[in-house]
Each structure stands twice: as structure tokens, then as C-alpha cells.
Design a protein around this motif. Structure first.
Motif, mmCIF file in Angstrom:
data_model
loop_
_atom_site.group_PDB
_atom_site.id
_atom_site.type_symbol
_atom_site.label_atom_id
_atom_site.label_comp_id
_atom_site.label_asym_id
_atom_site.label_seq_id
_atom_site.Cartn_x
_atom_site.Cartn_y
_atom_site.Cartn_z
ATOM 1 N N ALA A 177 0.821 -1.213 0.000
ATOM 2 C CA ALA A 177 0.000 0.000 0.000
ATOM 3 C C ALA A 177 0.854 1.261 0.000
ATOM 4 C CB ALA A 177 -0.929 -0.001 1.209
ATOM 5 N N GLY A 178 2.123 1.145 0.458
ATOM 6 C CA GLY A 178 3.029 2.278 0.376
ATOM 7 C C GLY A 178 3.136 3.124 1.616
ATOM 8 N N VAL A 179 3.191 2.493 2.807
ATOM 9 C CA VAL A 179 3.426 3.275 4.022
ATOM 10 C C VAL A 179 4.870 3.776 4.026
ATOM 11 C CG1 VAL A 179 1.687 2.069 5.373
ATOM 12 C CG2 VAL A 179 4.029 1.197 5.334
ATOM 13 N N GLY A 180 5.151 4.697 4.936
ATOM 14 C CA GLY A 180 6.499 5.251 4.991
ATOM 15 C C GLY A 180 7.525 4.254 5.493
ATOM 16 N N SER A 181 7.198 3.562 6.607
ATOM 17 C CA SER A 181 8.136 2.594 7.163
ATOM 18 C C SER A 181 7.407 1.540 7.982
ATOM 19 C CB SER A 181 9.180 3.289 8.046
ATOM 20 O OG SER A 181 8.592 3.706 9.277
ATOM 21 N N VAL A 182 8.049 0.386 8.105
ATOM 22 C CA VAL A 182 7.557 -0.703 8.944
ATOM 23 C C VAL A 182 8.725 -1.175 9.799
ATOM 24 C CG1 VAL A 182 6.588 -3.029 9.028
ATOM 25 C CG2 VAL A 182 5.840 -1.437 7.241
ATOM 26 N N THR A 183 8.526 -1.196 11.112
ATOM 27 C CA THR A 183 9.554 -1.681 12.042
ATOM 28 C C THR A 183 9.078 -2.990 12.646
ATOM 29 O OG1 THR A 183 10.258 0.582 12.568
ATOM 30 C CG2 THR A 183 10.884 -1.164 14.117
ATOM 31 N N LEU A 184 9.920 -4.022 12.560
ATOM 32 C CA LEU A 184 9.564 -5.364 13.004
ATOM 33 C C LEU A 184 10.269 -5.719 14.307
ATOM 34 C CD1 LEU A 184 10.009 -7.175 9.548
ATOM 35 C CD2 LEU A 184 7.939 -6.088 10.455
ATOM 36 N N VAL A 185 9.521 -6.335 15.230
ATOM 37 C CA VAL A 185 10.083 -6.784 16.505
ATOM 38 C C VAL A 185 9.718 -8.251 16.707
ATOM 39 C CG1 VAL A 185 10.192 -6.433 18.993
ATOM 40 C CG2 VAL A 185 9.786 -4.476 17.484
#
Length: 323
Positions: free
Chosen positions: A53-61
Motif C-alpha cells: 500500500a506504500g506506508v512510509g516505514s515498517v519496524t519489526l520486533v
């Protein structure tokens, strides 16, 4: 989330979805930062959808290592040991997600998310939690609510053919189309702790049986000091005993939480990929609506059971936050 306009590259890449939800919604998405904790199959589906969808960033934990169970439903993990050997789930999924959309920044954060300070969550616009204990869900939701900005909070769990999603958008403002006009709306949400603390006797008569069954298994895991999904059929007697106690306390007939349903939740702890795709898709849609501020958001629980193919929305709120 006001900021820069879309670049020419973004406009070209997201042309089709801009035609669906508009340039302003896409601009908001492109500036949004998403935090995801717990990378099982349902969350992998969500991450794929939100990255495309084109979000700015994704941070994974997720510091866990890859297991056979991980491979059964998480398509982001390639079935070759040299691909994931020595890496955490977050690192493996990060590598795969970057290939879906190079314009989205995907990163990994290490550590126990429950130990992160309140200020850590201020960097994000939405927080998605899975595979966590009951206490951890409550704690992270509380930290999101302490911030001056509104951070959308979601929990999602999938057990075999059943799945549950919870949404907390706090005091949410959005717009929607009504006939030929755009109407501005506002809706208030309870926290996760407030929602599950609503006495069962105060709930509408036809609340999903899956809601009650999930609360029983969730409380059993909490008492036993386990994370979500860490149960088996060997726990049947203990879970049935807890069901009896909870039903007596809440004046609820035990038939509202059938033995067969509880046994399915205890036995089918692995995720069922088709259910992951459905719930992950709906979660992605809800996060997009929350970030863009367009369309009626889900309030506040969603349940899906592949046995009957039904998806149900339940508003589990106290009297001050009921729609």
C-alpha cells in the motif's frame, strides 16, 4: 500527518490506489510509520498488504528463531535453511518485505517490546501486536495511550481456523461519503483492558461465542505465565475448570462457551493460511482507514471462524464508549 506532497515516483507507482482512495490518503500513508510485534502468518499477510500500500516505514520486533511452525503459515520465510539460518524471525521477514516495495523502509528492532519506554512508541502511527501475553497487550496499549499523539493500537491472534482482532483508535476523527456529501465523524474507543473488563452479563445477548472462548484461553495462559497460543489439548481440564469459574462469576451459561470450540482453540494452535490471509487482509484495510482518516473504522473486535465462514464485528465497550 501533514507533510510533503507525493513524489513523481510515488504518484506513478501508486496510481491505481490513488484513484481508489485519493492523493491525500496516499500522502498520509506514505508518511506513516508502523510498528509490528510478533511475526506469525496473519501478521506476515498484514505486513505484505501494508508495504504494498506504500506506508512510509515498517519496524519489526520478533527475536524468536525460525521453527517448523513458523514455516507452516509465514510465506515471508523461504523454505531454505541457508536463507534463515542464524537469523531471527524479524530479520528474515525484513529481508523478504524489502523486495515487495523498495520505496518502503523496513527495519528491525531487537529486544523485549514490553521493556521499551513510552517515548519509543511516539515514533509510530500504528502499533500491531501478536503472539504476546495478556499482560503485555495491556501494557503496550497503555503506553500508546499515554502519548500526546493518537497512536492506533491493534492486537491480532489466529488459532487454527479461528481468528480475533482488537482495535483501539482512542478518540478517532474521520470522514465518510454519505450520498453525495462527505460527512465528518468522531468515534471513541475503550482500551484493551477496559474492553475485556466489561462484565459478561452487561454484554448484548448474542455476542460471538468465540469472544468468550478467547477470553477463557487468554486468561488460562495468563495464569500459567504463557504467551498466546502456548496451549495444547493436555490443558483441557484446566481450561474447562477456568471456564466454569468465569461463567459462575459472570452469571453466564456454560453452553455459551462450547467444549468443542475450546478444544479447537487448544488443539489447533498452528495458524491456518487461508484464515491468515482473511484476517491479515482485514487488518491491513483497517490500518489504512485509520491512517487515511477515511471510511468507517471497525469497532472494536472482529472474529472469524472458518468452520462457518462468518466474520463478526462486536462492539465490546463500556457505556461511556458504546457507539
Amino acid at each position: 500527518m501533514d507533510g510533503e506532497e507525493l513524489t513523481e515516483q510515488e504518484t506513478a507507482l501508486y496510481d491505481r490506489q490513488i484513484r481508489v482512495w485519493g492523493a491525500d490518503a496516499q500522502r498520509r500513508l506514505s508518511k506513516a510509520h508502523i510498528l509490528v510485534c510478533g511475526l506469525k502468518g496473519t501478521v506476515a499477510e498484514f505486513c505484505k498488504n501494508i508495504v504494498l500500500a506504500g506506508v512510509g516505514s515498517v519496524t519489526l520486533v520478533d527475536d524468536r528463531v525460525v521453527t517448523d511452525e513458523s514455516l507452516s503459515a509465514n510465506f515471508l520465510i523461504l523454505p531454505h535453511e541457508n536463507h534463515y539460518h542464524g537469523k531471527t524471525l524479524a530479520e528474515v521477514c525484513c529481508d523478504s518485505l524489502k523486495e515487495f516495495n523498495p520505496m518502503v523502509h523496513v527495519a528491525v528492532e531487537t529486544g523485549d517490546i514490553s521493556t521499551f519506554g513510552v517515548e519509543f512508541f511516539e515514533k509510530f502511527d500504528a502499533v500491531i501486536i501478536s503472539c504476546c501475553s495478556l499482560g503485555k497487550k495491556k501494557l503496550i496499549n497503555q503506553k500508546c495511550r499515554k502519548l500526546s499523539k493518537h497512536v492506533a493500537f491493534y492486537t491480532v491472534e489466529c488459532r487454527g481456523s479461528c481468528g480475533e482482532m482488537f482495535v483501539d483508535l482512542q478518540d478517532h476523527k474521520y470522514s465518510k461519503k454519505k450520498l453525495e456529501e462527505t460527512v465528518e465523524c468522531q468515534i471513541e474507543y475503550p482500551s484493551f483492558e477496559e474492553a475485556i473488563s466489561v462484565p459478561w452479563r452487561a454484554l448484548p445477548r448474542r455476542v460471538s461465542k468465540l469472544y468468550f472462548a478467547m477470553r477463557v484461553t487468554e486468561q488460562f495462559e495468563d495464569v500459567e505465565g504463557r504467551n498466546s497460543g502456548e496451549t495444547s489439548i493436555a490443558d483441557r481440564l484446566g481450561v474447562l475448570k477456568l471456564r466454569k469459574e468465569l461463567c459462575e462469576t459472570n452469571s453466564l451459561d456454560e453452553s455459551q462457551i462450547p467444549d468443542a470450540l475450546l478444544e479447537r482453540l487448544l488443539t489447533d494452535t498452528r495458524e491456518f493460511p487461508p484464515v491468515c490471509a482473511i484476517i491479515g487482509g482485514i487488518l491491513g484495510q483497517e490500518v489504512i482507514k485509520a491512517i487515511s482518516g477515511k471510511g468507517d473504522p471497525l469497532k472494536n473486535f472482529f472474529f472469524f471462524d472458518a468452520m462457518d465462514g462468518k466474520g463478526l464485528i462486536e462492539d465490546i465497550s463500556g457505556p461511556t464508549t458504546r457507539s
